[in-house]
Design a protein around this motif. Sequence first.
Motif, PDB file in Angstrom:
ATOM      1  N   GLU A 121     -12.704  -8.875  -4.688  1.00 22.72           N
ATOM      2  CA  GLU A 121     -12.555 -10.314  -4.479  1.00 22.72           C
ATOM      3  C   GLU A 121     -11.724 -10.501  -3.220  1.00 22.72           C
ATOM      4  OE1 GLU A 121     -11.269 -12.548  -7.928  1.00 22.72           O
ATOM      5  OE2 GLU A 121     -11.833 -10.853  -9.219  1.00 22.72           O
ATOM      6  N   VAL A 122     -12.307 -11.165  -2.233  1.00 27.39           N
ATOM      7  CA  VAL A 122     -11.673 -11.270  -0.921  1.00 27.39           C
ATOM      8  C   VAL A 122     -11.602 -12.730  -0.500  1.00 27.39           C
ATOM      9  CG1 VAL A 122     -11.773 -10.567   1.501  1.00 27.39           C
ATOM     10  CG2 VAL A 122     -12.563  -8.995  -0.271  1.00 27.39           C
TER      11      VAL A 122
ATOM     12  N   LEU B 150      -8.318  -3.581 -13.049  1.00 25.77           N
ATOM     13  CA  LEU B 150      -7.756  -3.944 -11.755  1.00 25.77           C
ATOM     14  C   LEU B 150      -7.056  -2.733 -11.153  1.00 25.77           C
ATOM     15  CD1 LEU B 150      -7.174  -6.292  -9.736  1.00 25.77           C
ATOM     16  CD2 LEU B 150      -5.003  -6.620 -10.951  1.00 25.77           C
ATOM     17  N   VAL B 151      -7.446  -2.350  -9.938  1.00 32.98           N
ATOM     18  CA  VAL B 151      -6.838  -1.189  -9.298  1.00 32.98           C
ATOM     19  C   VAL B 151      -5.979  -1.578  -8.095  1.00 32.98           C
ATOM     20  CG1 VAL B 151      -8.662   0.382 -10.048  1.00 32.98           C
ATOM     21  CG2 VAL B 151      -8.901  -0.803  -7.865  1.00 32.98           C
ATOM     22  N   GLU B 152      -6.137  -2.810  -7.605  1.00 32.66           N
ATOM     23  CA  GLU B 152      -5.363  -3.215  -6.433  1.00 32.66           C
ATOM     24  C   GLU B 152      -5.341  -4.733  -6.337  1.00 32.66           C
ATOM     25  OE1 GLU B 152      -5.014  -1.803  -1.747  1.00 32.66           O
ATOM     26  OE2 GLU B 152      -6.935  -1.631  -2.792  1.00 32.66           O
ATOM     27  N   ASP B 153      -4.170  -5.271  -5.989  1.00 34.29           N
ATOM     28  CA  ASP B 153      -4.020  -6.709  -5.780  1.00 34.29           C
ATOM     29  C   ASP B 153      -3.002  -6.903  -4.661  1.00 34.29           C
ATOM     30  OD1 ASP B 153      -3.830  -9.422  -5.814  1.00 34.29           O
ATOM     31  OD2 ASP B 153      -3.279  -9.611  -7.931  1.00 34.29           O
ATOM     32  N   GLN B 154      -3.486  -7.270  -3.474  1.00 34.10           N
ATOM     33  CA  GLN B 154      -2.618  -7.439  -2.305  1.00 34.10           C
ATOM     34  C   GLN B 154      -2.838  -8.843  -1.741  1.00 34.10           C
ATOM     35  OE1 GLN B 154      -1.873  -4.224   0.410  1.00 34.10           O
ATOM     36  NE2 GLN B 154      -3.322  -2.882  -0.652  1.00 34.10           N
ATOM     37  N   PRO B 155      -1.848  -9.728  -1.919  1.00 32.66           N
ATOM     38  CA  PRO B 155      -2.004 -11.111  -1.450  1.00 32.66           C
ATOM     39  C   PRO B 155      -2.059 -11.243   0.071  1.00 32.66           C
ATOM     40  CG  PRO B 155      -0.267 -10.916  -3.108  1.00 32.66           C
ATOM     41  CD  PRO B 155      -0.622  -9.536  -2.692  1.00 32.66           C
ATOM     42  N   ASN B 156      -1.421 -10.320   0.787  1.00 31.51           N
ATOM     43  CA  ASN B 156      -1.392 -10.395   2.254  1.00 31.51           C
ATOM     44  C   ASN B 156      -1.670  -9.011   2.831  1.00 31.51           C
ATOM     45  OD1 ASN B 156      -0.402 -13.240   3.150  1.00 31.51           O
ATOM     46  ND2 ASN B 156       0.953 -12.684   1.439  1.00 31.51           N
ATOM     47  N   PHE B 157      -2.938  -8.646   2.817  1.00 36.47           N
ATOM     48  CA  PHE B 157      -3.336  -7.335   3.315  1.00 36.47           C
ATOM     49  C   PHE B 157      -3.896  -7.499   4.723  1.00 36.47           C
ATOM     50  CE2 PHE B 157      -6.566  -3.907   3.676  1.00 36.47           C
ATOM     51  CZ  PHE B 157      -5.693  -2.832   3.628  1.00 36.47           C
TER      52      PHE B 157
ATOM     53  N   HIS C 261      -6.544 -11.861   1.218  1.00 38.83           N
ATOM     54  CA  HIS C 261      -6.072 -11.649  -0.148  1.00 38.83           C
ATOM     55  C   HIS C 261      -7.118 -10.777  -0.814  1.00 38.83           C
ATOM     56  CE1 HIS C 261      -4.806 -13.437  -4.323  1.00 38.83           C
ATOM     57  NE2 HIS C 261      -4.591 -12.135  -4.217  1.00 38.83           N
ATOM     58  N   LEU C 262      -6.699  -9.606  -1.283  1.00 40.97           N
ATOM     59  CA  LEU C 262      -7.641  -8.615  -1.799  1.00 40.97           C
ATOM     60  C   LEU C 262      -7.331  -8.280  -3.251  1.00 40.97           C
ATOM     61  CD1 LEU C 262      -9.837  -6.384  -1.475  1.00 40.97           C
ATOM     62  CD2 LEU C 262      -7.982  -4.885  -0.667  1.00 40.97           C
ATOM     63  N   LYS C 263      -8.372  -8.335  -4.077  1.00 41.59           N
ATOM     64  CA  LYS C 263      -8.319  -7.819  -5.445  1.00 41.59           C
ATOM     65  C   LYS C 263      -9.472  -6.840  -5.605  1.00 41.59           C
ATOM     66  CE  LYS C 263      -6.179 -11.652  -8.006  1.00 41.59           C
ATOM     67  NZ  LYS C 263      -6.376 -12.608  -9.135  1.00 41.59           N
ATOM     68  N   ALA C 264      -9.137  -5.629  -6.046  1.00 40.06           N
ATOM     69  CA  ALA C 264     -10.163  -4.601  -6.235  1.00 40.06           C
ATOM     70  C   ALA C 264     -10.182  -4.171  -7.697  1.00 40.06           C
ATOM     71  CB  ALA C 264      -9.889  -3.402  -5.332  1.00 40.06           C
ATOM     72  N   SER C 265     -11.381  -4.123  -8.273  1.00 44.12           N
ATOM     73  CA  SER C 265     -11.533  -3.753  -9.683  1.00 44.12           C
ATOM     74  C   SER C 265     -12.676  -2.768  -9.839  1.00 44.12           C
ATOM     75  CB  SER C 265     -11.823  -4.991 -10.538  1.00 44.12           C
ATOM     76  OG  SER C 265     -10.834  -5.988 -10.353  1.00 44.12           O
TER      77      SER C 265
END
Length: 412
Positions: free
Chosen positions: A195-196, A133-140, A123-127
């Motif tokens: 956030e990983v 927030l530039v990216e939010d992928q629950p299942n990357f 689960h990836l959140k990139a800021s």
Amino acid sequence: TSFLSLTVFSRMETVEAADGLENASSSARRSGQTSLLDSGEDFEVVDEEDFDEEPPPLEDVGGGMEKSSDETAKRSPHEEPEAPAQLDEWLDVLGNGQLKKKVTAPGKGRASRPQKGQNVRIHLKASLVDGTLVEDQPNFSFTLGDSDVIQALDLTVQLMEMGEKALIQSDPKYAYGDRGSLEPRVPPNAQLSLEVELLEATDAPDVELLPPAEKIALASRKRERGNVHYQRGDYAFAVNSYSIALQIAESSSKVDIRPEEEDELLDVRVKCLNNMAASQLKLDHYDAALKSCVSALEHQPDNIKALFRMGKVLSLKGEYTEAIQTLRKALKLDPSNKTIHAELSKLVKKHSEQRGAEQAMYKKMLGNPSSPGATPKPQAKSSWGLSWKWLFGATAVAIGGVALSVVIAARN
């Protein structure tokens, strides 16, 4: 922390070759920056302007799987067990302060850490540093260690335990570099906060058992990732991605495969070899590039791109005669190609100048005689005039001697 820093530090130079990589080839296609990926074709010869060895893949960081309980029991009583990761403590991953990791929620222990080559799901959140927030992928998902993602992820996920949550701070060098990204939208030279959460790690499938369609798709994805690296100027990582794609495409198959599927795999192989040669040319690895071209031509002897790049490599190696022959063959296959015309004309001119310089040097070494009519004539004229002077003088002396003899005889 010291052990991990020293382990990773040996890979610094390889990692620093990345000048910021895009997150995935699918993102690159959506961004509109990588038009050649949309077509699925390899590079056109018109974009040619004119690796140290290919960078080794990332090493397993952190020591891999934990020792078994039996091995643990055999430890010396004086040997201290490795300390678990501490919460809220920053780990300087590379020892240069440009990539840091902090555990916010512990995982299931060191034995659960993923290994290089495994497929991981996070689960990836990139800021950005300002909190955008530039990216939010629950299942990357991606393959660990294959350069499928930015280096900040590829390096730090190897240090995570299953179920662990971590905060990662990355310098632009290990994120999207000085070019940034359109998808996700990241400005140039932007630091990232990631956030990983590590959700799953599974072994990669046996490519020999993959259905042909899946093998073709997997090899094509790896090749496209190499194209992204190439377009960003990360040629060493491009070579690495093409090598992985080539290994997949060249692997034997333990399942039935149709002739048309074999042709598709062959096409992927040739594209990988062509693109690898282009990357190796950019790295000035001429011998490696020549080997890639030769391999491509073994599969497709009339491949114009392979012939063109082979001609360029031979030219750069100073083998002009062979280079001209190769480019003429390529031009014969595609007479309207202006790029090949221009390269061949430039090469013929360079070869002619080289031959002229060599001939001049040989003449100088052998002492080339002066051309007639330049200096010999004055020398001959001067010599002839000198001879007449001597003749007149001798005649006068002779006449004077005769006259003197007559006068003496008369007196007597």
